[in-house]
Design a protein around this motif. Structure first.
Motif, PDB file in Angstrom:
ATOM      1  N   ARG A  52       0.834  -1.204   0.000  1.00  0.00           N
ATOM      2  CA  ARG A  52       0.000   0.000   0.000  1.00  0.00           C
ATOM      3  C   ARG A  52       0.870   1.256   0.000  1.00  0.00           C
ATOM      4  NH1 ARG A  52      -1.649   4.212  -0.016  1.00  0.00           N
ATOM      5  NH2 ARG A  52      -3.606   5.113   0.652  1.00  0.00           N
ATOM      6  N   GLU A  53       1.956   1.227   0.747  1.00  0.00           N
ATOM      7  CA  GLU A  53       2.854   2.377   0.815  1.00  0.00           C
ATOM      8  C   GLU A  53       3.568   2.623  -0.513  1.00  0.00           C
ATOM      9  OE1 GLU A  53       3.522   4.730   3.358  1.00  0.00           O
ATOM     10  OE2 GLU A  53       1.706   3.853   4.187  1.00  0.00           O
ATOM     11  N   VAL A  54       3.844   1.554  -1.260  1.00  0.00           N
ATOM     12  CA  VAL A  54       4.470   1.713  -2.576  1.00  0.00           C
ATOM     13  C   VAL A  54       3.512   2.444  -3.522  1.00  0.00           C
ATOM     14  CG1 VAL A  54       5.265   0.448  -4.618  1.00  0.00           C
ATOM     15  CG2 VAL A  54       6.053  -0.219  -2.345  1.00  0.00           C
ATOM     16  N   MET A  55       2.225   2.130  -3.426  1.00  0.00           N
ATOM     17  CA  MET A  55       1.235   2.809  -4.280  1.00  0.00           C
ATOM     18  C   MET A  55       1.168   4.291  -3.952  1.00  0.00           C
ATOM     19  SD  MET A  55      -1.974   0.215  -4.791  1.00  0.00           S
ATOM     20  CE  MET A  55      -2.487   0.259  -3.089  1.00  0.00           C
ATOM     21  N   ALA A  56       1.112   4.628  -2.682  1.00  0.00           N
ATOM     22  CA  ALA A  56       1.054   6.017  -2.230  1.00  0.00           C
ATOM     23  C   ALA A  56       1.377   6.046  -0.744  1.00  0.00           C
ATOM     24  CB  ALA A  56      -0.328   6.607  -2.484  1.00  0.00           C
ATOM     25  N   SER A  57       2.316   6.871  -0.386  1.00  0.00           N
ATOM     26  CA  SER A  57       2.704   6.972   1.019  1.00  0.00           C
ATOM     27  C   SER A  57       1.546   7.510   1.851  1.00  0.00           C
ATOM     28  CB  SER A  57       3.903   7.901   1.168  1.00  0.00           C
ATOM     29  OG  SER A  57       4.189   8.106   2.540  1.00  0.00           O
ATOM     30  N   THR A  58       1.417   6.985   3.052  1.00  0.00           N
ATOM     31  CA  THR A  58       0.387   7.468   3.973  1.00  0.00           C
ATOM     32  C   THR A  58       0.964   8.498   4.942  1.00  0.00           C
ATOM     33  OG1 THR A  58       0.803   5.650   5.510  1.00  0.00           O
ATOM     34  CG2 THR A  58      -0.928   5.324   3.837  1.00  0.00           C
ATOM     35  N   ALA A  59       2.229   8.848   4.754  1.00  0.00           N
ATOM     36  CA  ALA A  59       2.854   9.856   5.609  1.00  0.00           C
ATOM     37  C   ALA A  59       2.362  11.244   5.210  1.00  0.00           C
ATOM     38  CB  ALA A  59       4.374   9.782   5.496  1.00  0.00           C
ATOM     39  N   MET A  60       1.965  12.000   6.208  1.00  0.00           N
ATOM     40  CA  MET A  60       1.615  13.407   6.026  1.00  0.00           C
ATOM     41  C   MET A  60       2.764  14.198   6.627  1.00  0.00           C
ATOM     42  SD  MET A  60      -2.414  13.222   6.893  1.00  0.00           S
ATOM     43  CE  MET A  60      -2.852  11.513   7.164  1.00  0.00           C
ATOM     44  N   VAL A  61       3.783  14.396   5.798  1.00  0.00           N
ATOM     45  CA  VAL A  61       5.054  14.943   6.240  1.00  0.00           C
ATOM     46  C   VAL A  61       4.885  16.309   6.899  1.00  0.00           C
ATOM     47  CG1 VAL A  61       7.360  15.628   5.463  1.00  0.00           C
ATOM     48  CG2 VAL A  61       6.243  13.644   4.455  1.00  0.00           C
ATOM     49  N   ASP A  62       3.999  17.128   6.375  1.00  0.00           N
ATOM     50  CA  ASP A  62       3.843  18.483   6.896  1.00  0.00           C
ATOM     51  C   ASP A  62       3.378  18.515   8.347  1.00  0.00           C
ATOM     52  OD1 ASP A  62       1.486  17.402   5.772  1.00  0.00           O
ATOM     53  OD2 ASP A  62       0.559  19.371   5.643  1.00  0.00           O
ATOM     54  N   ILE A  63       2.708  17.444   8.803  1.00  0.00           N
ATOM     55  CA  ILE A  63       2.261  17.400  10.202  1.00  0.00           C
ATOM     56  C   ILE A  63       2.883  16.231  10.981  1.00  0.00           C
ATOM     57  CG2 ILE A  63       0.148  18.715   9.802  1.00  0.00           C
ATOM     58  CD1 ILE A  63      -1.423  16.099   9.790  1.00  0.00           C
ATOM     59  N   GLY A  64       3.781  15.484  10.341  1.00  0.00           N
ATOM     60  CA  GLY A  64       4.549  14.458  11.047  1.00  0.00           C
ATOM     61  C   GLY A  64       3.782  13.223  11.462  1.00  0.00           C
ATOM     62  N   ILE A  65       2.766  12.865  10.688  1.00  0.00           N
ATOM     63  CA  ILE A  65       2.001  11.656  11.023  1.00  0.00           C
ATOM     64  C   ILE A  65       1.963  10.696   9.841  1.00  0.00           C
ATOM     65  CG2 ILE A  65       0.549  12.931  12.651  1.00  0.00           C
ATOM     66  CD1 ILE A  65      -1.761  12.618  10.644  1.00  0.00           C
ATOM     67  N   SER A  66       1.646   9.449  10.144  1.00  0.00           N
ATOM     68  CA  SER A  66       1.474   8.426   9.120  1.00  0.00           C
ATOM     69  C   SER A  66       0.357   7.492   9.557  1.00  0.00           C
ATOM     70  CB  SER A  66       2.775   7.634   8.953  1.00  0.00           C
ATOM     71  OG  SER A  66       2.633   6.613   7.991  1.00  0.00           O
ATOM     72  N   ILE A  67      -0.478   7.116   8.597  1.00  0.00           N
ATOM     73  CA  ILE A  67      -1.574   6.188   8.876  1.00  0.00           C
ATOM     74  C   ILE A  67      -1.492   5.026   7.885  1.00  0.00           C
ATOM     75  CG2 ILE A  67      -4.063   5.922   9.192  1.00  0.00           C
ATOM     76  CD1 ILE A  67      -4.241   8.983   9.534  1.00  0.00           C
ATOM     77  N   PRO A  68      -0.493   4.156   8.053  1.00  0.00           N
ATOM     78  CA  PRO A  68      -0.402   2.997   7.166  1.00  0.00           C
ATOM     79  C   PRO A  68      -1.610   2.087   7.380  1.00  0.00           C
ATOM     80  CG  PRO A  68       1.187   2.844   8.949  1.00  0.00           C
ATOM     81  CD  PRO A  68       0.539   4.176   9.072  1.00  0.00           C
ATOM     82  N   HIS A  69      -2.185   1.628   6.286  1.00  0.00           N
ATOM     83  CA  HIS A  69      -3.394   0.821   6.417  1.00  0.00           C
ATOM     84  C   HIS A  69      -3.509  -0.186   5.285  1.00  0.00           C
ATOM     85  CE1 HIS A  69      -4.452   4.333   3.963  1.00  0.00           C
ATOM     86  NE2 HIS A  69      -5.254   3.520   3.315  1.00  0.00           N
ATOM     87  N   ALA A  70      -4.269  -1.248   5.586  1.00  0.00           N
ATOM     88  CA  ALA A  70      -4.533  -2.285   4.586  1.00  0.00           C
ATOM     89  C   ALA A  70      -5.770  -3.061   5.006  1.00  0.00           C
ATOM     90  CB  ALA A  70      -3.338  -3.241   4.468  1.00  0.00           C
ATOM     91  N   ARG A  71      -6.394  -3.662   4.024  1.00  0.00           N
ATOM     92  CA  ARG A  71      -7.497  -4.575   4.302  1.00  0.00           C
ATOM     93  C   ARG A  71      -6.953  -5.984   4.116  1.00  0.00           C
ATOM     94  NH1 ARG A  71     -12.147  -3.005   0.768  1.00  0.00           N
ATOM     95  NH2 ARG A  71     -10.550  -2.284  -0.649  1.00  0.00           N
ATOM     96  N   LEU A  72      -7.342  -6.864   5.039  1.00  0.00           N
ATOM     97  CA  LEU A  72      -6.728  -8.184   5.088  1.00  0.00           C
ATOM     98  C   LEU A  72      -7.733  -9.220   5.564  1.00  0.00           C
ATOM     99  CD1 LEU A  72      -3.923  -9.737   5.048  1.00  0.00           C
ATOM    100  CD2 LEU A  72      -3.787  -9.158   7.471  1.00  0.00           C
TER     101      LEU A  72
END
Length: 155
Positions: A52-72
């Motif tokens: 999922r991260e390869v498709m599009a990073s979930t990091a919001m660099v400007d606010i220093g957060i990341s919400i990595p997610h997947a359905r499994l």
């Protein structure tokens, strides 16, 4: 769906992780330890997050957060695990710090719930005040208390 209702185990405060992969592995372990994901699916969960991260990073660099997610398949409902740090849970390749990471796993059959949860979580983390308090939380209990107090009341 409330963020606090989906959190598995205790929030991780000031983890000793150095990379995104370490953070993802540690947070997936938290979901496994909380009996929300079978241990036999941990490697698959980590792989799905990476894909999922390869498709599009979930990091919001400007606010220093990341919400990595997947359905499994194999996970019941929506499960989340959080790690916070005053400096960085991990750093991006260019050295930018990500200080709040919330890993989200959900069943493939719950597309709407998955998207609604991500929206609710994103709205919560848009507050600079909440992010600052999370980063500076001194204990897992303080993180949980802050999230619960910051969520809208149950309707």
């Amino acid at each position: 769906m409330r963020v606090s209702d989906t959190l598995v185990g205790q929030p991780i405060v000031r983890p000793a992780w150095g990379s995104f992969d370490d953070a993802i592995a540690g947070l997936v372990e938290q979901v496994v330890a909380g009996d929300r994901l079978p241990a036999t699916l941990a490697a698959q969960a980590v792989q799905r997050i990476r894909e999922r991260e390869v498709m599009a990073s979930t990091a919001m660099v400007d606010i220093g957060i990341s919400i990595p997610h997947a359905r499994l398949a194999g996970i019941d409902g929506v499960a989340a695990a959080i790690a916070v740090s005053p400096t960085a849970v991990y750093q991006l390749a260019d050295g930018l710090p990500i200080s709040i990471v919330v890993l989200v796993l959900s069943s493939p059959s719950l597309t709407g719930e998955h998207l609604n949860f991500l929206s609710t979580l994103s709205m919560l983390l848009q507050s600079a005040h909440i992010r600052e308090q999370l980063r500076n939380a001194s204990s897992p209990q303080a993180v949980l208390r802050l999230i619960r107090e910051s969520e809208p009341s149950r309707s």
